[in-house]
Write a protein that holds these residues in place. Sequence first.
Motif, PDB file in Angstrom:
ATOM      1  N   GLY A   1       1.157 -16.414  -7.826  1.00  0.00           N
ATOM      2  CA  GLY A   1      -0.149 -16.052  -8.354  1.00  0.00           C
ATOM      3  C   GLY A   1      -0.990 -15.215  -7.426  1.00  0.00           C
ATOM      4  N   ARG A   2      -0.560 -15.011  -6.190  1.00  0.00           N
ATOM      5  CA  ARG A   2      -1.307 -14.180  -5.234  1.00  0.00           C
ATOM      6  C   ARG A   2      -0.837 -12.727  -5.339  1.00  0.00           C
ATOM      7  NH1 ARG A   2      -2.848 -17.252  -0.547  1.00  0.00           N
ATOM      8  NH2 ARG A   2      -3.527 -19.329  -1.256  1.00  0.00           N
ATOM      9  N   PRO A   3      -1.716 -11.776  -5.007  1.00  0.00           N
ATOM     10  CA  PRO A   3      -1.290 -10.371  -5.011  1.00  0.00           C
ATOM     11  C   PRO A   3      -0.167 -10.131  -4.013  1.00  0.00           C
ATOM     12  CG  PRO A   3      -3.685 -10.544  -4.933  1.00  0.00           C
ATOM     13  CD  PRO A   3      -3.166 -11.926  -4.709  1.00  0.00           C
ATOM     14  N   ALA A   4       0.770  -9.282  -4.382  1.00  0.00           N
ATOM     15  CA  ALA A   4       1.883  -8.951  -3.491  1.00  0.00           C
ATOM     16  C   ALA A   4       1.376  -8.176  -2.276  1.00  0.00           C
ATOM     17  CB  ALA A   4       2.925  -8.131  -4.233  1.00  0.00           C
ATOM     18  N   LYS A   5       1.957  -8.468  -1.120  1.00  0.00           N
ATOM     19  CA  LYS A   5       1.625  -7.744   0.105  1.00  0.00           C
ATOM     20  C   LYS A   5       2.793  -6.906   0.617  1.00  0.00           C
ATOM     21  CE  LYS A   5      -2.040 -10.766   1.830  1.00  0.00           C
ATOM     22  NZ  LYS A   5      -2.558 -11.505   3.002  1.00  0.00           N
ATOM     23  N   LEU A   6       3.998  -7.276   0.240  1.00  0.00           N
ATOM     24  CA  LEU A   6       5.198  -6.537   0.606  1.00  0.00           C
ATOM     25  C   LEU A   6       5.995  -6.237  -0.657  1.00  0.00           C
ATOM     26  CD1 LEU A   6       6.443  -8.773   3.589  1.00  0.00           C
ATOM     27  CD2 LEU A   6       5.357  -6.537   3.817  1.00  0.00           C
ATOM     28  N   PHE A   7       6.970  -5.358  -0.526  1.00  0.00           N
ATOM     29  CA  PHE A   7       7.897  -5.141  -1.631  1.00  0.00           C
ATOM     30  C   PHE A   7       9.217  -4.619  -1.086  1.00  0.00           C
ATOM     31  CE2 PHE A   7       6.042  -0.980  -1.039  1.00  0.00           C
ATOM     32  CZ  PHE A   7       7.074  -0.093  -1.289  1.00  0.00           C
ATOM     33  N   PHE A   8      10.276  -4.940  -1.805  1.00  0.00           N
ATOM     34  CA  PHE A   8      11.559  -4.289  -1.614  1.00  0.00           C
ATOM     35  C   PHE A   8      11.671  -3.191  -2.661  1.00  0.00           C
ATOM     36  CE2 PHE A   8      12.723  -8.791  -0.492  1.00  0.00           C
ATOM     37  CZ  PHE A   8      12.913  -8.584   0.869  1.00  0.00           C
ATOM     38  N   ALA A   9      12.326  -2.106  -2.293  1.00  0.00           N
ATOM     39  CA  ALA A   9      12.671  -1.070  -3.264  1.00  0.00           C
ATOM     40  C   ALA A   9      14.118  -0.669  -3.037  1.00  0.00           C
ATOM     41  CB  ALA A   9      11.759   0.141  -3.133  1.00  0.00           C
ATOM     42  N   ARG A  10      14.829  -0.443  -4.127  1.00  0.00           N
ATOM     43  CA  ARG A  10      16.217  -0.010  -4.031  1.00  0.00           C
ATOM     44  C   ARG A  10      16.474   1.099  -5.028  1.00  0.00           C
ATOM     45  NH1 ARG A  10      20.044  -4.662  -4.374  1.00  0.00           N
ATOM     46  NH2 ARG A  10      19.637  -4.689  -2.128  1.00  0.00           N
ATOM     47  N   ALA A  11      17.252   2.084  -4.591  1.00  0.00           N
ATOM     48  CA  ALA A  11      17.705   3.152  -5.481  1.00  0.00           C
ATOM     49  C   ALA A  11      19.169   3.432  -5.176  1.00  0.00           C
ATOM     50  CB  ALA A  11      16.868   4.413  -5.273  1.00  0.00           C
ATOM     51  N   ARG A  12      19.821   4.100  -6.110  1.00  0.00           N
ATOM     52  CA  ARG A  12      21.237   4.445  -5.933  1.00  0.00           C
ATOM     53  C   ARG A  12      21.424   5.955  -6.106  1.00  0.00           C
ATOM     54  NH1 ARG A  12      24.787   0.416  -5.389  1.00  0.00           N
ATOM     55  NH2 ARG A  12      24.092  -1.706  -5.913  1.00  0.00           N
ATOM     56  N   LYS A  13      22.277   6.498  -5.273  1.00  0.00           N
ATOM     57  CA  LYS A  13      22.557   7.919  -5.357  1.00  0.00           C
ATOM     58  C   LYS A  13      23.318   8.207  -6.643  1.00  0.00           C
ATOM     59  CE  LYS A  13      24.344  11.755  -2.623  1.00  0.00           C
ATOM     60  NZ  LYS A  13      24.861  12.152  -1.284  1.00  0.00           N
ATOM     61  N   GLY A  14      22.729   9.020  -7.485  1.00  0.00           N
ATOM     62  CA  GLY A  14      23.353   9.331  -8.754  1.00  0.00           C
ATOM     63  C   GLY A  14      23.159   8.285  -9.826  1.00  0.00           C
ATOM     64  N   GLY A  15      22.334   7.265  -9.548  1.00  0.00           N
ATOM     65  CA  GLY A  15      22.095   6.222 -10.542  1.00  0.00           C
ATOM     66  C   GLY A  15      21.321   6.748 -11.740  1.00  0.00           C
ATOM     67  N   ARG A  16      21.586   6.155 -12.912  1.00  0.00           N
ATOM     68  CA  ARG A  16      20.941   6.615 -14.139  1.00  0.00           C
ATOM     69  C   ARG A  16      20.174   5.519 -14.871  1.00  0.00           C
ATOM     70  NH1 ARG A  16      25.544  10.579 -16.898  1.00  0.00           N
ATOM     71  NH2 ARG A  16      25.699  12.041 -15.139  1.00  0.00           N
ATOM     72  N   ALA A  17      20.126   4.329 -14.287  1.00  0.00           N
ATOM     73  CA  ALA A  17      19.414   3.235 -14.953  1.00  0.00           C
ATOM     74  C   ALA A  17      17.911   3.486 -14.943  1.00  0.00           C
ATOM     75  CB  ALA A  17      19.728   1.919 -14.262  1.00  0.00           C
ATOM     76  N   ALA A  18      17.221   2.929 -15.927  1.00  0.00           N
ATOM     77  CA  ALA A  18      15.763   3.062 -16.014  1.00  0.00           C
ATOM     78  C   ALA A  18      15.093   2.286 -14.878  1.00  0.00           C
ATOM     79  CB  ALA A  18      15.277   2.533 -17.359  1.00  0.00           C
TER      80      ALA A  18
ATOM     81  N   GLU B   1       0.816  -1.210   0.000  1.00  0.00           N
ATOM     82  CA  GLU B   1       0.000   0.000   0.000  1.00  0.00           C
ATOM     83  C   GLU B   1       0.855   1.267   0.000  1.00  0.00           C
ATOM     84  OE1 GLU B   1      -2.236  -2.833   2.870  1.00  0.00           O
ATOM     85  OE2 GLU B   1      -0.261  -2.649   1.941  1.00  0.00           O
ATOM     86  N   LYS B   2       2.085   1.154   0.451  1.00  0.00           N
ATOM     87  CA  LYS B   2       2.973   2.309   0.543  1.00  0.00           C
ATOM     88  C   LYS B   2       3.794   2.542  -0.736  1.00  0.00           C
ATOM     89  CE  LYS B   2       2.335   3.847   4.779  1.00  0.00           C
ATOM     90  NZ  LYS B   2       1.986   5.261   5.073  1.00  0.00           N
ATOM     91  N   LEU B   3       3.612   1.704  -1.742  1.00  0.00           N
ATOM     92  CA  LEU B   3       4.433   1.811  -2.943  1.00  0.00           C
ATOM     93  C   LEU B   3       4.308   3.172  -3.630  1.00  0.00           C
ATOM     94  CD1 LEU B   3       6.378   0.651  -5.009  1.00  0.00           C
ATOM     95  CD2 LEU B   3       4.446  -0.521  -6.094  1.00  0.00           C
ATOM     96  N   PRO B   4       3.105   3.712  -3.862  1.00  0.00           N
ATOM     97  CA  PRO B   4       3.037   5.016  -4.539  1.00  0.00           C
ATOM     98  C   PRO B   4       3.776   6.115  -3.775  1.00  0.00           C
ATOM     99  CG  PRO B   4       0.888   3.946  -4.568  1.00  0.00           C
ATOM    100  CD  PRO B   4       1.751   3.140  -3.643  1.00  0.00           C
TER     101      PRO B   4
ATOM    102  N   VAL C   1      12.000  -2.146  -8.049  1.00  0.00           N
ATOM    103  CA  VAL C   1      11.020  -2.646  -7.087  1.00  0.00           C
ATOM    104  C   VAL C   1      10.881  -4.148  -7.263  1.00  0.00           C
ATOM    105  CG1 VAL C   1       8.586  -2.596  -6.424  1.00  0.00           C
ATOM    106  CG2 VAL C   1       9.769  -0.463  -6.963  1.00  0.00           C
ATOM    107  N   TRP C   2      10.872  -4.856  -6.155  1.00  0.00           N
ATOM    108  CA  TRP C   2      10.780  -6.325  -6.157  1.00  0.00           C
ATOM    109  C   TRP C   2       9.633  -6.727  -5.240  1.00  0.00           C
ATOM    110  CZ3 TRP C   2      15.187 -10.020  -4.147  1.00  0.00           C
ATOM    111  CH2 TRP C   2      14.941 -11.333  -4.629  1.00  0.00           C
ATOM    112  N   PRO C   3       8.458  -7.030  -5.786  1.00  0.00           N
ATOM    113  CA  PRO C   3       7.317  -7.382  -4.942  1.00  0.00           C
ATOM    114  C   PRO C   3       7.501  -8.755  -4.273  1.00  0.00           C
ATOM    115  CG  PRO C   3       6.626  -6.701  -7.145  1.00  0.00           C
ATOM    116  CD  PRO C   3       8.094  -6.946  -7.205  1.00  0.00           C
ATOM    117  N   LEU C   4       6.853  -8.925  -3.141  1.00  0.00           N
ATOM    118  CA  LEU C   4       6.832 -10.186  -2.405  1.00  0.00           C
ATOM    119  C   LEU C   4       5.379 -10.616  -2.246  1.00  0.00           C
ATOM    120  CD1 LEU C   4       9.405  -9.396   0.425  1.00  0.00           C
ATOM    121  CD2 LEU C   4       9.687 -11.127  -1.346  1.00  0.00           C
ATOM    122  N   SER C   5       5.047 -11.772  -2.775  1.00  0.00           N
ATOM    123  CA  SER C   5       3.680 -12.281  -2.654  1.00  0.00           C
ATOM    124  C   SER C   5       3.665 -13.466  -1.682  1.00  0.00           C
ATOM    125  CB  SER C   5       3.144 -12.718  -4.016  1.00  0.00           C
ATOM    126  OG  SER C   5       3.914 -13.793  -4.528  1.00  0.00           O
TER     127      SER C   5
END
Length: 256
Positions: free
Chosen positions: A199-216, A174-177, A191-195
């Motif tokens: 086949g079940r809807p994800a309830k958790l997720f990991f998110a990672r970002a990098r300082k100065g990263g330029r990847a899509a 729920e906190k993803l947006p 973003v890496w969801p955890l279900s």
Amino acid sequence: MRAEPFADAELRRDAFLGGKLRLWQPVSGYRAGIDPVLLAATVPAQPSESVLELGCGGAPALCCLGARVPGLRLVGLEIQPAYAILARRNLDENGLTGEVLEGDIAAPPEALRAHSFDHVIANPPYFDTHARSSADDPGRELGLAGPLPLALWAALAARRLKPRGSFTVVLRIEKLPELLDAMKPLGSLEVWPLSPRAGRPAKLFFARARKGGRAAFRLHPALALHEGESHLADGEDYSQIIRAALREGKALPFPK
């Protein structure tokens, strides 16, 4: 907010990573589930690097990460004095070297501002304080439903990261947006969801970002926590990769 230190009678020592760690946790306060253990398993830290955890609680994530990767410089920031004391005890009694600072993410202590880190991690409070009944224990309530917006967590991480350093978070879906918006100052967001099961809807997720990263931006396929379509027998039915992270302290690297 819990300021008074926990008495031993208020604590229980629980096994983590299949008994490799023994962590003191409050019987009635905030207690760690699998989230901080899995968070620690995802961090791409190498020996001699530095890791900061925002809102470290009793330091289960820092301890799990320190047990997996030797030689890290571990630092935690915790607003509740009682949990900061508990975090120091857990690090010390598990033979890990680390520093736990007391302070607010919105106004971090001067001692933290003097340092930069290779990695920052966080398992922020994830419930909406206005959409649920509060927990009886104030320390547990703050751990579950803190008042600070995620933008403040991400902004502090961005300030304290070295160039190309990573910020990794675990949260409820729920906190993803809100988190996606908060992480805009960083780059290379994935973003890496955890279900619960395939086949079940994800309830958790990991998110990672990098300082100065330029990847899509990357959205990875969901990782199932449990095997099979339903729980059919007593005992655990975690998937092999999840069991290895939870019980053996193995790494849980993001998909390539």
